[in-house]
Structure formats: structure tokens, C-alpha cells
Design an enzyme around this catalytic site. Structure first.
Site, PDB file in Angstrom:
ATOM      1  N   TYR A 143       0.825  -1.207   0.000  1.00 45.46           N
ATOM      2  CA  TYR A 143       0.000   0.000   0.000  1.00 45.46           C
ATOM      3  C   TYR A 143       0.863   1.262   0.000  1.00 45.46           C
ATOM      4  CZ  TYR A 143      -4.685  -1.913   0.870  1.00 45.46           C
ATOM      5  OH  TYR A 143      -5.897  -2.535   0.753  1.00 45.46           O
ATOM      6  N   ASP A 222      -2.980 -18.172   0.028  1.00 43.05           N
ATOM      7  CA  ASP A 222      -3.987 -18.828  -0.827  1.00 43.05           C
ATOM      8  C   ASP A 222      -4.680 -19.947  -0.059  1.00 43.05           C
ATOM      9  OD1 ASP A 222      -1.522 -20.133  -0.860  1.00 43.05           O
ATOM     10  OD2 ASP A 222      -1.579 -20.619  -3.001  1.00 43.05           O
ATOM     11  N   ASP A 246      -6.249  -7.065   4.172  1.00 43.85           N
ATOM     12  CA  ASP A 246      -7.392  -6.395   3.534  1.00 43.85           C
ATOM     13  C   ASP A 246      -8.298  -7.444   2.897  1.00 43.85           C
ATOM     14  OD1 ASP A 246      -8.940  -4.272   2.370  1.00 43.85           O
ATOM     15  OD2 ASP A 246      -7.934  -4.702   0.477  1.00 43.85           O
ATOM     16  N   ASP A 250     -12.122  -9.037   4.446  1.00 48.72           N
ATOM     17  CA  ASP A 250     -13.399  -8.957   3.726  1.00 48.72           C
ATOM     18  C   ASP A 250     -13.996 -10.352   3.549  1.00 48.72           C
ATOM     19  OD1 ASP A 250     -13.382  -6.177   3.327  1.00 48.72           O
ATOM     20  OD2 ASP A 250     -14.191  -6.408   1.293  1.00 48.72           O
TER      21      ASP A 250
HETATM   22  C1  IPM Z   1     -10.316  -1.251   4.232  1.00 41.98           C
HETATM   23  C2  IPM Z   1     -10.599  -0.626   2.902  1.00 41.98           C
HETATM   24  C3  IPM Z   1      -9.447   0.302   2.548  1.00 41.98           C
HETATM   25  C4  IPM Z   1      -8.189  -0.534   2.448  1.00 41.98           C
HETATM   26  C5  IPM Z   1      -9.658   1.132   1.271  1.00 41.98           C
HETATM   27  C6  IPM Z   1     -10.938   1.934   1.336  1.00 41.98           C
HETATM   28  C7  IPM Z   1      -8.479   2.010   0.971  1.00 41.98           C
HETATM   29  O1  IPM Z   1     -10.789  -1.601   1.941  1.00 41.98           O
HETATM   30  O2  IPM Z   1     -10.223  -0.512   5.229  1.00 41.98           O
HETATM   31  O3  IPM Z   1     -10.190  -2.474   4.300  1.00 41.98           O
HETATM   32  O4  IPM Z   1      -7.929  -1.155   1.422  1.00 41.98           O
HETATM   33  O5  IPM Z   1      -7.438  -0.560   3.427  1.00 41.98           O
HETATM   34 MG    MG Z   2     -10.811  -3.596   2.668  1.00 41.71          MG
END
Ligand code: IPM
Ligand code: MG
Length: 354
Positions: A143, A222, A246, A250
């Protein structure tokens, strides 16, 4: 009685609505326990771009630096997502805030609610015992490494760079969290391919000697993605780099049945930031449809971090009781469907009774 100054960055889309419910619950806590929370609002994200041209105005950053905690809604707007040439983006505001405030650790707890197992995409038996914490590195890696274009824009690169101190401080947090939980830490990486992952493994292995009570395991990312779906109950604490965290957070967020349930905290050297893990859901904004639970649970994490653990527990109990009572927003397909406002009020009311 204690006084706390809280910066409120409610942001875009549904951010302001869910934050409003979080504040409603915090106000109930302050009455009950006799604390004073002073809130100062400041713009961030697309709203801030519209007002000032910047996703993170100087005044907003200065306010955050001078506060005891940051209560954050969500950012993002489709008009930027669909424009790859946009020079300023709402997300830059969030990334800059993390970097400037040194918020290197992002903690994302994922647990199933017994009364909501039917919402999970996994069969109930696979959800049994799911209770994990993802510890994601937040201010380094791909990042923030060098990125750019060459060859007249026809070659693009992003660099994944980690230093030993950056790894040590986040892995330490992983070991400590595991020590306070079920004593199991899994480092997720791609050490079969990436040199930076090999450094993570090296450092983590060295540190393990200081935590004899924690069982340390390693898993390639993976495989981890697959294991999170096949057997999520095996995980206690996962520690991982920025981008892997990240993606995996999710993926694991849907296990609980709704993205609208999951809180997070971002902590580091100074002030901490507390936010739901969901995005700004622009299509749902202003319609009293969003689930405020993730934000309300983020407020509970904020109270924990401020040393008010009994107060944080009061919120968690109130959320559990509210969900158990069959009330919920539309994403929970509840017996009694309520809007954002009513859900916040129901939880605040339960706090009043604890
Ligand atoms: C998160 C989001 C952020 C990230 C984005 C909005 C930049 O997806 O907080 O997980 O990738 O860190
Ligand atoms: Mg995210």
C-alpha cells in the site's frame, strides 16, 4: 467521571447515519456511567473533497491528533471508483490518516452470532466455534511502497517493502492478542514466493521464544483463503501484512452473516481510530436502511481502548440482547424489521437497562 474528546469523521454515504446511532448509544453510556464525551465533527473522504478539494483537510488531521479517539464512519463514492484518472480520491484520505497517525495495527474480530447462523453462507456446523481476530498491518507493505509508471505509462509497479521494526511491532500485537485469547497465532504470508514474507517468517519465528504459551503456525495466503471457508473455527488470531489482511478480512466478514455486524479498531503509537469494516453503500444512503451494529460495536472497541471496558461490555451485551430479541435491519432478515434509527434506539434502550 472522566472526560474524553472524540473526533467524529462520519464521511460519505451511510457513514453519517450509522455514526449518529453510535453516538446515540455512547450518549446512553455516558449518562449511565457518568462520563463526558465531547464530539467534534470534521470532514473526510468525498465530502471533504467537495468542500475543500482535499480528502483529508489539514484541520481534520489536526483535530484527530489532538483528540483522545477517532470515531470514523465510511468513505467512498462511485463517481471516483469509475474514474481511473481521478487525481484525488476519497480513499487517499483514509490512507493518509492511517499513516500520519501511525495506526499500524488494524484489529478485525470475526465471530458468529448463535441467533444468526442461518444467515451465514456456510452450513451451521462449519460456523460452530468461529471466533477469530485478524491483526492486519496497516501502514506498510504494498500500500505504501514505491509505486509508479515507466515506459510512457505502459509499465506500472507497486513495491511491497517491510522493515524488521515494522514486522516486530505488529507481530508482537498478534502474540499478545493470542495470549489473551485461545493461545493460537497463525502468520499468513506468501513465503514460498515473496522475500518480504520470508522476513516476516524469520522475525516471527525468533519472537516465538518470548511467547511460550502461544502456539505458532504458518499458512500461505492462498491456503488461508480456502481454510477460512472450509474450517474457520481453526483460527484464533491471524497476523498478516497490509494487503493480505485487507483481502482476508473482507472474505471472513461474510461468515457472520452480514457485513453490517463487524467493527474494527486501528491503533498504534497515539490516538486510536474505530470504524465499521463496511463501506459507504452510496445506494442505501439517506434511506434509514443501513445496519448500525458494526458502528455501535466499533464504539464499544473505542471504549475498551480508552480503558472503559465495563462500558464496552455494556454495549456488546445490549447488541446481543437486541439481536436475540428478533429485531434487526433488513440485511439480517429479522422477525421484526426496523430501520437504522430504530435499531440504534433499541440498542441504546438495552444499554439503559444493563
Ligand atoms: C479497508 C478498505 C481500505 C483498504 C480502502 C478503502 C483504501 O478496503 O479498510 O479495508 O484497502 O485498506
Ligand atoms: Mg478492505
Amino acid at each position: 467521571m472522566s472526560t474524553f474528546n472524540i473526533a467524529v469523521l462520519d464521511g460519505d454515504g451511510i457513514g453519517p447515519e450509522v455514526i449518529k446511532q453510535g453516538i446515540k448509544v455512547l450518549d446512553q453510556v455516558s449518562k449511565q456511567f457518568g462520563h463526558q464525551f465531547n464530539y467534534t465533527y470534521a470532514p473526510v473522504g468525498a465530502v471533504a473533497i467537495d468542500q475543500t478539494g482535499e480528502p483529508l483537510p489539514e484541520e481534520t488531521l489536526a483535530l484527530c491528533q489532538a483528540s483522545d479517539a477517532i470515531f470514523f464512519g465510511s468513505i467512498g463514492h462511485p463517481r471516483f471508483d469509475n474514474d481511473p484518472t481521478a487525481k484525488v480520491r476519497p480513499e487517499q484520505g483514509l490512507l493518509k490518516l492511517r499513516k500520519e497517525l501511525g495506526l499500524y495495527a488494524n484489529l478485525r474480530p470475526v465471530a458468529g452470532y448463535a441467533q444468526l447462523t442461518h444467515l451465514s453462507p456456510l452450513r451451521p456446523e462449519r460456523m460452530k466455534g468461529v471466533d477469530m481476530l485478524i491483526v492486519r498491518e496497516l501502514t506498510g507493505g504494498i500500500y505504501f511502497g514505491e509505486k509508479g509508471r515507466r515506459d510512457n505509462g505502459n509499465t506500472a509497479y507497486d513495491t511491497c517493502l517491510y522493515t524488521r521494526p515494522e514486522i516486530v511491532r505488529i507481530v508482537k500485537m498478534g502474540f499478545e492478542a493470542a495470549g489473551n485469547r485461545r493461545g493460537k497465532l497463525t502468520l499468513v504470508d506468501k513465503a514460498n514466493v515473496m522475500e518480504s514474507s520470508r522476513l516476516w517468517r524469520e522475525v516471527t519465528r525468533e519472537m516465538a521464544a518470548d511467547y511460550p504459551d502461544v502456539e505458532l503456525g504458518f499458512m500461505f495466503v492462498d491456503n488461508a483463503a480456502m481454510q477460512l471457508i472450509l474450517n474457520p473455527a481453526q483460527f484464533d488470531v491471524i497476523v498478516t501484512s497490509n494487503m493480505f489482511g485487507d483481502i482476508l478480512s473482507d472474505a471472513s466478514s461474510v461468515l457472520a452473516g452480514s457485513l453490517g455486524l463487524l467493527p474494527s479498531s486501528s491503533v498504534g503509537a497515539q490516538v486510536g481510530m474505530f470504524e465499521p469494516i463496511h463501506g459507504s453503500w452510496p445506494e442505501g444512503a439517506g434511506q434509514d436502511r443501513a445496519n448500525p451494529v458494526a458502528t455501535i460495536l466499533s464504539a464499544a472497541m473505542m471504549l475498551d481502548h480508552l480503558g472503559l471496558v465495563a462500558e464496552g461490555d455494556a454495549i456488546r451485551t445490549a447488541v446481543n440482547e437486541t439481536l436475540a430479541s428478533g429485531i434487526g435491519t433488513e440485511d439480517l432478515h429479522p422477525a421484526t424489521q426496523v430501520g437504522t434509527e430504530a435499531m440504534g434506539s433499541a440498542i441504546a434502550e438495552k444499554v439503559r437497562k444493563v
